[in-house]
Each structure stands twice: as structure tokens, then as C-alpha cells.
Design an enzyme around this catalytic site. Sequence first.
Site, PDB file in Angstrom:
ATOM      1  N   GLY A 158       0.941  -1.187  -0.013  1.00  0.00           N
ATOM      2  CA  GLY A 158      -0.130   0.109   0.179  1.00  0.00           C
ATOM      3  C   GLY A 158       0.824   1.247  -0.079  1.00  0.00           C
ATOM      4  O   GLY A 158       0.729   2.358  -0.860  1.00  0.00           O
ATOM      5  N   VAL A 162      15.229  -8.881   1.347  1.00  0.00           N
ATOM      6  CA  VAL A 162      16.002  -7.812   1.811  1.00  0.00           C
ATOM      7  C   VAL A 162      16.655  -8.138   3.263  1.00  0.00           C
ATOM      8  O   VAL A 162      17.836  -7.681   3.450  1.00  0.00           O
ATOM      9  CB  VAL A 162      15.370  -6.214   2.169  1.00  0.00           C
ATOM     10  N   GLY A 183       8.657  -4.064   5.139  1.00  0.00           N
ATOM     11  CA  GLY A 183       8.319  -4.274   6.549  1.00  0.00           C
ATOM     12  C   GLY A 183       7.618  -5.526   6.748  1.00  0.00           C
ATOM     13  O   GLY A 183       6.960  -5.963   5.924  1.00  0.00           O
ATOM     14  N   GLY A 186       2.183  -5.669  22.428  1.00  0.00           N
ATOM     15  CA  GLY A 186       2.205  -6.823  21.241  1.00  0.00           C
ATOM     16  C   GLY A 186       3.256  -6.397  20.161  1.00  0.00           C
ATOM     17  O   GLY A 186       3.471  -7.257  19.500  1.00  0.00           O
ATOM     18  N   GLN A 187       4.071  -5.454  20.296  1.00  0.00           N
ATOM     19  CA  GLN A 187       4.934  -5.068  19.354  1.00  0.00           C
ATOM     20  C   GLN A 187       6.165  -4.855  19.807  1.00  0.00           C
ATOM     21  O   GLN A 187       7.149  -3.942  19.235  1.00  0.00           O
ATOM     22  CB  GLN A 187       4.355  -3.937  18.461  1.00  0.00           C
ATOM     23  N   TYR A 194       8.513  -5.065  16.562  1.00  0.00           N
ATOM     24  CA  TYR A 194       8.604  -4.129  15.578  1.00  0.00           C
ATOM     25  C   TYR A 194       8.902  -2.541  16.291  1.00  0.00           C
ATOM     26  O   TYR A 194       9.739  -2.091  15.500  1.00  0.00           O
ATOM     27  CB  TYR A 194       6.990  -4.168  15.252  1.00  0.00           C
ATOM     28  N   PRO A 197       5.458   7.348   9.936  1.00  0.00           N
ATOM     29  CA  PRO A 197       4.100   7.411   9.714  1.00  0.00           C
ATOM     30  C   PRO A 197       3.282   6.729  10.989  1.00  0.00           C
ATOM     31  O   PRO A 197       3.874   5.949  11.438  1.00  0.00           O
ATOM     32  CB  PRO A 197       3.639   6.512   8.454  1.00  0.00           C
ATOM     33  N   GLY A 198       2.272   7.252  11.050  1.00  0.00           N
ATOM     34  CA  GLY A 198       1.407   6.647  12.066  1.00  0.00           C
ATOM     35  C   GLY A 198       0.448   5.558  11.293  1.00  0.00           C
ATOM     36  O   GLY A 198       0.794   5.151  10.121  1.00  0.00           O
ATOM     37  N   TYR A 199      -0.711   5.599  11.622  1.00  0.00           N
ATOM     38  CA  TYR A 199      -1.575   4.579  11.030  1.00  0.00           C
ATOM     39  C   TYR A 199      -2.128   5.061   9.807  1.00  0.00           C
ATOM     40  O   TYR A 199      -2.814   5.999   9.621  1.00  0.00           O
ATOM     41  CB  TYR A 199      -2.809   4.291  11.859  1.00  0.00           C
TER      42      TYR A 199
END
Length: 247
Positions: free
Chosen positions: A14, A62, A90, A149-150, A153, A183-185
Site C-alpha cells: 500500500g 532484503v 516491513g 504486542g509489538q 516491531y 508514519p502513523g496508522y
Amino acid sequence: MSKRVALVTGGMGGLGTALCRRLHLDGFIVAATFSPSNHHHPEWLAGHRRDGMEFVAVEADVADFEGAGRAVQRLLARLGRIDVLVNNAGLVRDSSMCSMGLDDWHAVMGVNLDGAFNMARHTIEPMVAQRWGRIVNIGAVNAQRGAIGQANYAAAKAGLHGLTMALALESARHGVTVNTVSPGYLDTRMMHDMPPHVLHERILPQIPVGRLGQPGEVAAMVSWLVSETAGFVTGANLAINGGQHMC
């Protein structure tokens, strides 16, 4: 001078698609990497060709240092130069720390942090040799504020900005800038795949502007960073998160 070349990792997702399209409109020859498991790249290329946009597709894992190097060498052999690298590839594997496996940790680190190192390591020398280059690392708001939970990440994306700052110091005198965009969401398929109540009751209330970001808005920021007019910006972490986190 021949047209400049921009390489966008994870270029068919996206945000990656928005980045590729914007850089194409800016006049770059744009190459997009896709993972070996992505078998839909011919359709992606054909769809953009119908819009009058021609892209170069480069298969690359990558997270594999040698594989990333081979992908870069193939692109250099084909196009002769790489002027811009956008480390956008990502991976998320969310879970609480109590249930997170070591494979989840390494997989996320491998793509988000090791992958950025691998691609930068193989592209920095051509940029230094030509005394001009731009590297943009795509971070994340959750690297700055944390997220349940991240752990994997958030740690990978936080480490990414450390890489940005160190490489910015090393390369500034050679005409190469290195920056992070966090970026945010964003309004992408991943967000809309989650249960609607999570989006509307948990995520949107955290964002003061009251909406998801558009991938094109992030692409516009990257467009400026890789332009001539942003040559005095290096080592920065630019937030684009609708006010969700301010620093």
C-alpha cells in the site's frame, strides 16, 4: 545527465505503491523490490503500465545480505546508477512478550532493521562515488511511543533511526543525506482487514485529526526529502501521524 534512479523496497504494498507512483511523477526511474513469495508482481506492473507508468521490478529478500547485494548489482547493471533508496519493506508478527517466539523476533528484525542495513550497505558506495544520494528509512509511530504486542516491531523501527543518524553523519560530507520518516496508522488494506470495532474504538480515538493517514501524504514527504531542496536535512526523524505522538 541521465535520469536519476530511485529504489523502493517493499514497493508493491500500500505505502510502497504510493511511493513508487509519486517518485515516478517526480521524474525518477523507479525500481520496486518484491519478495520471492510475491507471485503477483506481473499484475502489479501491468496495472501501472495501463496508467502509463513503467516500473522496474527487482526480486529481493532484503533480510538476506548476499541476496540484497545481488539485487542491487542487477539493478546497477541494468540502469547504471542508484540515486535514491527508500527502505520501506516491513513485516509485523504481533504478540505479547510472554508468547513471542524467537523466530518472531528474528523475522521482524531481519526485514525491518537488518533489511535496511543490507540495502543501505550495498547502495551507499555508488552514492558516495557520485557525490549525491538520498536514503529514506520508513520508521513508525510505534517506535516512538511503544505499542502492546509489538516489542519486536517497535524495537526494530527504533533501531532504524539509530542507523539513520549514524549513516547521516558518515555520509554528509559526500553529498548523501539519510533521514527517517515515521508514519502513523495509514489507510491501507492491513488496517481495513482488522475488525471494525478495533479501528473505530481503539485506533481512531488515539489520532487527534480523527482519521487514518493517506499513503500519498507520506509519499509527498518522501518526495521532498529526496529532492534537491532538502539537501540541508539529514539525520532527521520526521513524524507524520496526525498528532498521535508529538516530540
